[in-house]
Design a protein around this motif. Structure first.
Motif, PDB file in Angstrom:
ATOM      1  N   VAL A 675      33.416  49.309  35.975  1.00 41.20           N
ATOM      2  CA  VAL A 675      33.612  48.412  37.119  1.00 41.20           C
ATOM      3  C   VAL A 675      32.332  48.337  37.944  1.00 41.20           C
ATOM      4  O   VAL A 675      31.922  47.255  38.394  1.00 41.20           O
ATOM      5  CB  VAL A 675      34.786  48.899  37.990  1.00 41.20           C
ATOM      6  N   ASP A 676      31.672  49.481  38.135  1.00 33.63           N
ATOM      7  CA  ASP A 676      30.440  49.495  38.920  1.00 33.63           C
ATOM      8  C   ASP A 676      29.376  48.604  38.283  1.00 33.63           C
ATOM      9  O   ASP A 676      28.585  47.961  38.989  1.00 33.63           O
ATOM     10  CB  ASP A 676      29.913  50.924  39.052  1.00 33.63           C
ATOM     11  N   GLY A 677      29.334  48.582  36.945  1.00 27.98           N
ATOM     12  CA  GLY A 677      28.377  47.721  36.262  1.00 27.98           C
ATOM     13  C   GLY A 677      28.629  46.247  36.535  1.00 27.98           C
ATOM     14  O   GLY A 677      27.701  45.467  36.779  1.00 27.98           O
ATOM     15  N   TRP A 678      29.904  45.853  36.525  1.00 29.90           N
ATOM     16  CA  TRP A 678      30.237  44.451  36.799  1.00 29.90           C
ATOM     17  C   TRP A 678      29.973  44.101  38.261  1.00 29.90           C
ATOM     18  O   TRP A 678      29.539  42.976  38.570  1.00 29.90           O
ATOM     19  CB  TRP A 678      31.694  44.179  36.445  1.00 29.90           C
ATOM     20  N   ILE A 679      30.217  45.054  39.164  1.00 27.07           N
ATOM     21  CA  ILE A 679      29.940  44.799  40.581  1.00 27.07           C
ATOM     22  C   ILE A 679      28.440  44.597  40.796  1.00 27.07           C
ATOM     23  O   ILE A 679      28.003  43.689  41.521  1.00 27.07           O
ATOM     24  CB  ILE A 679      30.448  45.969  41.450  1.00 27.07           C
ATOM     25  N   ALA A 680      27.633  45.439  40.140  1.00 23.82           N
ATOM     26  CA  ALA A 680      26.177  45.288  40.253  1.00 23.82           C
ATOM     27  C   ALA A 680      25.727  43.954  39.659  1.00 23.82           C
ATOM     28  O   ALA A 680      24.831  43.290  40.201  1.00 23.82           O
ATOM     29  CB  ALA A 680      25.479  46.454  39.545  1.00 23.82           C
ATOM     30  N   THR A 681      26.342  43.554  38.547  1.00 24.09           N
ATOM     31  CA  THR A 681      26.015  42.261  37.941  1.00 24.09           C
ATOM     32  C   THR A 681      26.330  41.117  38.894  1.00 24.09           C
ATOM     33  O   THR A 681      25.561  40.156  39.026  1.00 24.09           O
ATOM     34  CB  THR A 681      26.795  42.090  36.629  1.00 24.09           C
ATOM     35  N   TYR A 682      27.472  41.220  39.583  1.00 28.17           N
ATOM     36  CA  TYR A 682      27.834  40.193  40.569  1.00 28.17           C
ATOM     37  C   TYR A 682      26.791  40.128  41.684  1.00 28.17           C
ATOM     38  O   TYR A 682      26.350  39.038  42.079  1.00 28.17           O
ATOM     39  CB  TYR A 682      29.206  40.495  41.173  1.00 28.17           C
ATOM     40  N   ALA A 697      31.747  38.095  36.234  1.00 26.67           N
ATOM     41  CA  ALA A 697      31.633  39.530  36.526  1.00 26.67           C
ATOM     42  C   ALA A 697      32.839  40.014  37.329  1.00 26.67           C
ATOM     43  O   ALA A 697      33.405  41.083  37.050  1.00 26.67           O
ATOM     44  CB  ALA A 697      30.333  39.810  37.281  1.00 26.67           C
ATOM     45  N   LEU A 698      33.253  39.236  38.316  1.00 28.08           N
ATOM     46  CA  LEU A 698      34.405  39.640  39.126  1.00 28.08           C
ATOM     47  C   LEU A 698      35.696  39.609  38.316  1.00 28.08           C
ATOM     48  O   LEU A 698      36.561  40.479  38.477  1.00 28.08           O
ATOM     49  CB  LEU A 698      34.537  38.738  40.351  1.00 28.08           C
ATOM     50  N   ASN A 699      35.832  38.629  37.447  1.00 28.93           N
ATOM     51  CA  ASN A 699      37.029  38.582  36.591  1.00 28.93           C
ATOM     52  C   ASN A 699      37.071  39.782  35.648  1.00 28.93           C
ATOM     53  O   ASN A 699      38.140  40.355  35.400  1.00 28.93           O
ATOM     54  CB  ASN A 699      37.058  37.278  35.796  1.00 28.93           C
ATOM     55  N   ALA A 700      35.904  40.159  35.112  1.00 25.72           N
ATOM     56  CA  ALA A 700      35.861  41.328  34.227  1.00 25.72           C
ATOM     57  C   ALA A 700      36.205  42.600  34.995  1.00 25.72           C
ATOM     58  O   ALA A 700      36.938  43.466  34.495  1.00 25.72           O
ATOM     59  CB  ALA A 700      34.473  41.448  33.594  1.00 25.72           C
ATOM     60  N   ALA A 701      35.706  42.724  36.229  1.00 16.73           N
ATOM     61  CA  ALA A 701      36.025  43.897  37.042  1.00 16.73           C
ATOM     62  C   ALA A 701      37.507  43.925  37.398  1.00 16.73           C
ATOM     63  O   ALA A 701      38.141  44.982  37.385  1.00 16.73           O
ATOM     64  CB  ALA A 701      35.175  43.898  38.311  1.00 16.73           C
ATOM     65  N   ARG A 702      38.066  42.748  37.712  1.00 15.09           N
ATOM     66  CA  ARG A 702      39.489  42.697  38.064  1.00 15.09           C
ATOM     67  C   ARG A 702      40.364  43.066  36.874  1.00 15.09           C
ATOM     68  O   ARG A 702      41.420  43.692  37.045  1.00 15.09           O
ATOM     69  CB  ARG A 702      39.857  41.301  38.570  1.00 15.09           C
ATOM     70  N   ALA A 703      39.935  42.710  35.668  1.00  9.14           N
ATOM     71  CA  ALA A 703      40.711  43.075  34.480  1.00  9.14           C
ATOM     72  C   ALA A 703      40.741  44.586  34.289  1.00  9.14           C
ATOM     73  O   ALA A 703      41.698  45.128  33.736  1.00  9.14           O
ATOM     74  CB  ALA A 703      40.120  42.392  33.245  1.00  9.14           C
ATOM     75  N   LEU A 704      39.692  45.275  34.750  1.00 12.56           N
ATOM     76  CA  LEU A 704      39.643  46.730  34.621  1.00 12.56           C
ATOM     77  C   LEU A 704      40.404  47.430  35.737  1.00 12.56           C
ATOM     78  O   LEU A 704      41.123  48.396  35.508  1.00 12.56           O
ATOM     79  CB  LEU A 704      38.177  47.197  34.611  1.00 12.56           C
ATOM     80  N   ASP A 705      40.209  46.969  36.967  1.00 13.85           N
ATOM     81  CA  ASP A 705      40.856  47.589  38.128  1.00 13.85           C
ATOM     82  C   ASP A 705      40.960  46.541  39.230  1.00 13.85           C
ATOM     83  O   ASP A 705      40.024  46.324  40.007  1.00 13.85           O
ATOM     84  CB  ASP A 705      40.046  48.797  38.608  1.00 13.85           C
ATOM     85  N   GLY A 706      42.100  45.876  39.279  1.00 13.20           N
ATOM     86  CA  GLY A 706      42.279  44.799  40.237  1.00 13.20           C
ATOM     87  C   GLY A 706      42.320  45.233  41.682  1.00 13.20           C
ATOM     88  O   GLY A 706      42.199  44.400  42.587  1.00 13.20           O
ATOM     89  N   GLU A 707      42.489  46.540  41.953  1.00 18.26           N
ATOM     90  CA  GLU A 707      42.572  47.043  43.322  1.00 18.26           C
ATOM     91  C   GLU A 707      41.339  47.839  43.727  1.00 18.26           C
ATOM     92  O   GLU A 707      41.359  48.581  44.706  1.00 18.26           O
ATOM     93  CB  GLU A 707      43.822  47.923  43.475  1.00 18.26           C
ATOM     94  N   HIS A 708      40.263  47.708  42.978  1.00 17.88           N
ATOM     95  CA  HIS A 708      39.045  48.459  43.291  1.00 17.88           C
ATOM     96  C   HIS A 708      38.488  48.009  44.647  1.00 17.88           C
ATOM     97  O   HIS A 708      38.367  46.802  44.905  1.00 17.88           O
ATOM     98  CB  HIS A 708      38.007  48.229  42.199  1.00 17.88           C
TER      99      HIS A 708
END
Length: 867
Positions: A675-682, A697-708
């Motif tokens: 998730v941290d990788g996708w957040i950094a990409t965003y 990037a946000l959609n990929a992060a949400r698929a991993l942990d929608g409540e991050h």
């Protein structure tokens, strides 16, 4: 077809033509001085002969006169653009510089003018493999096989090319044709054995299991395959996939060969039906049978603990019956890694409680026992010691650090000279938020055995975490090369990811972004070198027919940058570059010597002194100084001079976002679960106005942990960025981006409502409270309102931990809150064992003279072991 006419500018008289052939031969045999003299003989009469100029340049490059050689090569190409020799030489130079894409283009040009040159084709194949252009690789290997069909390596190389290109069926077909042409294969031919095993592997991958088994059995009977263990492993796996009963006997034979291989037991159990609650008891009985058959084997005992059920408070607890002897045996033997071995069982709370009850009961029994049973006089005291050590690890894992420290103090009173106790005490203190006390404990452990490299390295690691960079370097210098410019330079040469990561993080915590970025860049260079190192194996592995290992190597290299060290470095370096983009003045502030501490100024001065030393040594060894020592330096360019000892130039990069994007590019395919990788990409994409990439990037992060929590902040940030932009994203991506943002956050929902809903779902999570406060700050809420929300983490229902408190403290500093010190004081009172929230003056008082505390500071080789 008549041979093509030689261009007039390339044609040489008979004498000079013979001399040119001699130049080629002398280069091949590495007689460089003679080759250079011979080339000069030709150039005296024909100074514009392009091929001779290129060969002279190649020879000069090998002799260390790189710049001069490159000029000759470039001049030679300009004079003869249709010579395959000129382009081949230019390709060799570029390949030496690891510029593989340009080298392949040069080889392509050379092949235009000499389509069947074996050396060029072979080198081009290696470059195509390195660059993963497998379609072109298949064509090149086809050409090589057509030219030389009698060479075994060409057949096997074509099969490998098909395999890498995702065509294992064609690879099998090539190997079958190759094997049909073989005659009089000698007995115990290891190369032929490797090819047959590779053929079996290919058949297995294509699903032709029966054919694979038949080939394996035939080759085993004829003794064409010499690796007996590999035969058994392939056979067991194939029989299991085919569902044949013979698989049981084969797996059992493998277990008898190596009774501690977990994979063999898993293979044995996988031959039966998939593990379910219904057949779990049967699988457990099988492992118990193996335990009785092979009493010394530890693997079946450990695997049985995974399968057994724990039923607290009931009779017939099978897990307790199996765990008690396993734990007791480990404690009696004094196995320090026992807790690490069984830690994975803690995912089951019932098993975790059973383990705690068993070991606590043992501790109470040993503590109360005064009369030692007969025959256990030697084991009893150490069993008690390791029981205390195990329980300390257990309670620390459960975040009960005070209880863990009590047990460690009892153990140290029992045996004060056991380094493991002090090492783990340091870890407990680190987890409790006291890095200073942790470093001191590791220093005490180090003194117990000053020659132990592991203890010294661990101590240096903890010193780096507390910001004692110079003191850590002194310890590391005990075990690095004495003639190295510095311990850090030697460790960087040895590609020590642990050192580079820890020192980078230490500089980042101190606010020295330049040195932090320099160390993260060194990590990137390590992975670049690991990627380049595979090049030599493209030819070597095919010559030696080590095909299975080679395929594994290529696949490993493809996922190289999924390594945690690279992922951490990429994310952190990109965050620094984002900060530089958001506030370019950071570069001038951080890079100035006026802001450096005394230790950092000393390190900078030391780095410049080391650089001068390296330059002096390189001048002593230059071709001008000695002509014999450097006859063949190879084509690799010399090590680049470090002209940025403090990382200031890295901070002043004109395109920080582009650099950050290059860092993060591999993570999109190799670190998808991060998730941290996708957040950094965003963060990078949205600043580059690449909104589709940001949304993905946000959609990929949400698929991993929608409540991050970080995802929550970024969704709000994206909405605000799009809505406040002077003009919407242009067509055709504009409507797509708008629709994607609406899917993440419906248009009818305000950011205030979105944030309050999130906080209602996670009222006890301090990071959720921080996320909500950050959105309020984004919406330009009054600072007092943001501060009040953050101080709400001290409410009893909030599960505040040290990491969350540190994140909040950093945010208060970021927004310039006058209540930041008040927050840290409250945290310091709440976390009694921690020191990270103390004032700078108090932290300075916690430091100690590391040299004095270490009884001896001399070379480790001269130190007596202190008991």
């Amino acid at each position: 077809m008549p041979p093509a006419a030689i261009p007039a500018k390339r044609a040489l008289p008979s004498k000079e033509g013979s001399l040119f052939k001699e130049v080629l031969n002398l280069y091949e045999t590495r007689q460089l001085k003679k080759g250079l003299k011979t080339a000069d003989q030709i150039l005296k009469k024909f100074p514009e002969h392009g091929e001779t100029l290129c060969m002279k340049g190649l020879i000069l490059t090998h002799m260390g006169r790189r710049e001069e050689g490159l000029e000759f090569v470039k001049k030679g190409i300009r004079l003869d653009l249709t010579s395959h020799i000129c382009w081949h030489v230019f390709g060799l130079i570029q390949k030496g510089e690891k510029n593989y894409e340009e080298a392949l283009k040069s080889y392509g040009q050379a092949l235009r003018f000499d389509k069947e040159n074996l050396n060029i084709l072979r080198d081009a194949a290696h470059l195509q493999t390195q660059l993963r252009t497998f379609d072109a690789l298949v064509e090149t290997r086809h050409t090589l096989l057509r030219i030389r069909p009698t060479v075994r390596q060409n057949w096997v190389a074509l099969a490998v090319a098909y395999h890498l290109n995702g065509e294992p069926t064609d690879a099998c077909r090539v190997l079958a044709q190759y094997e049909a042409t073989l005659k009089n294969v000698p007995d115990y031919d290891v190369e032929h054995s490797e090819v047959l095993l590779y053929h079996v592997r290919l058949l297995e991958e294509t699903g032709a299991l029966a054919d694979a088994l038949a080939l394996l059995d035939d080759s085993a009977k004829s003794r064409a395959i010499v690796d007996r263990i590999a035969i058994m492993e392939f056979r067991a796996r194939l029989l299991s996939k085919l569902g044949q009963d013979d698989a049981v006997h084969t797996w059992q034979a493998l277990i008898e060969q190596n009774p501690d291989s977990h994979d063999y037991y898993r293979g044995f159990l996988s031959h039966r039906d998939a593990l379910t609650d219904e057949n779990r008891g049967q699988a457990l009985q099988i492992l118990k049978d193996f335990t009785s058959q092979i009493p010394k084997a530890g693997a079946p005992r450990r695997l049985a603990l995974n399968l057994a059920h724990a039923h607290r408070g009931t009779e017939g607890d099978e897990f307790k019956e199996l765990a008690e002897p396993y734990l007791l045996a480990g404690l009696e033997k004094g196995i320090p890694s026992l807790f690490a071995d069984i830690k994975s069982l803690y995912r089951d709370s019932a098993k975790r409680q059973t383990i705690e009850d068993l070991v606590e009961a043992l501790r109470e029994k040993l503590a109360a026992t005064t009369a030692v049973p007969s025959g256990a006089a030697d084991a009893e005291p150490t069993t008690y010691l390791w029981t205390l050590y195990f329980l300390a690890q257990h309670y620390s894992y459960l975040s009960q650090h005070t209880r863990a420290l009590e047990l460690l103090e009892t153990a140290l009173a029992h045996t004060p000279t056991l380094p493991e106790l002090l090492m783990f005490k340091g870890r407990v203190l680190k987890r409790s938020g006291d890095p200073h006390g942790a470093a001191r404990c590791l220093d005490e452990a180090r003194v117990l055995d000053l020659q132990d490299r592991f203890l010294n390295t661990k101590c240096a690691k903890y010193r780096l975490r507390v910001g004692m960079i110079d003191e850590a370097s002194e310890i590391l210098g005990l075990f690095t090369k004495k003639d190295a410019p510095s311990p850090g330079a030697d460790l960087e040469d040895m590609q020590s990811l642990l050192y580079l990561t820890e020192e980078a993080d230490a500089y980042l915590r101190k606010g020295n972004l330049g040195m932090a970025l320099k160390r993260y860049t060194a990590i990137q260079k390590v992975f670049d070198e690991l990627e380049d190192d595979q090049f030599d194996f493209h030819g070597y592995s095919l010559r030696k027919f080590t095909l299975n290992v080679y395929i594994d190597l290529v696949k490993w290299e493809d996922r190289l940058r999924s390594h945690p060290a690279y992922v951490h470095a990429a994310i952190t370096a990109s965050q620094i570059y984002v900060r530089l983009h958001d506030d370019p003045s950071i570069a001038s502030r951080v890079g100035s010597s006026a802001n450096l501490t005394g230790a950092e100024k000393k390190a900078k001065k030391k780095a410049k002194k080391a650089e001068k030393k390296v330059q002096g040594e390189s001048q002593k060894g230059s071709p001008a100084a000695t002509s014999n020592a450097n006859e063949d330096k190879g084509l690799e360019p010399p090590a680049a001079k470090d002209d940025d000892p403090d990382g200031a130039k890295l901070l002043q990069s004109p395109d920080p976002l582009e650099k950050a994007a290059r860092w993060l590019a591999p993570l999109s395919t190799l670190a998808k679960p991060s998730v941290d990788g996708w957040i950094a990409t965003y963060d990078v994409a949205v600043r580059r106005r690449k909104y589709l990439q940001a949304v993905r990037a946000l959609n990929a992060a949400r698929a991993l942990d929608g409540e991050h929590p970080e995802l929550h902040v970024r969704i709000a940030h994206l909405r605000r960025t799009i809505s406040s932009a002077p003009q919407p994203p242009p067509a055709p991506i504009g409507p797509v981006v708008t629709a994607a943002v609406s899917e993440l956050l419906p248009e009818g929902v305000s950011l205030e409502h979105f944030s309050s809903q999130y906080l209602q779902r996670h009222p006890a999570n301090p990071l959720a409270i921080l996320a909500s406060a950050r959105i309020s700050h984004l919406l330009q809420a009054p600072r007092e309102e943001v501060e009040s929300a953050l101080f709400g983490v001290f409410n009893p229902e909030v599960q505040l931990d040290i990491r969350g408190a540190l994140r909040i403290s950093e945010f208060l500093d970021e927004i310039g809150s006058p209540r930041a010190d008040e927050f840290r004081s409250a945290c310091d009172a709440r976390f009694e064992l921690s020191t990270v929230f103390k004032s700078p003056a108090e932290k300075t008082a916690l430091r100690w003279n590391a040299a004095e505390s270490a009884a001896v500071t001399g070379d480790a080789d001269k130190v007596e072991v202190v008991g």
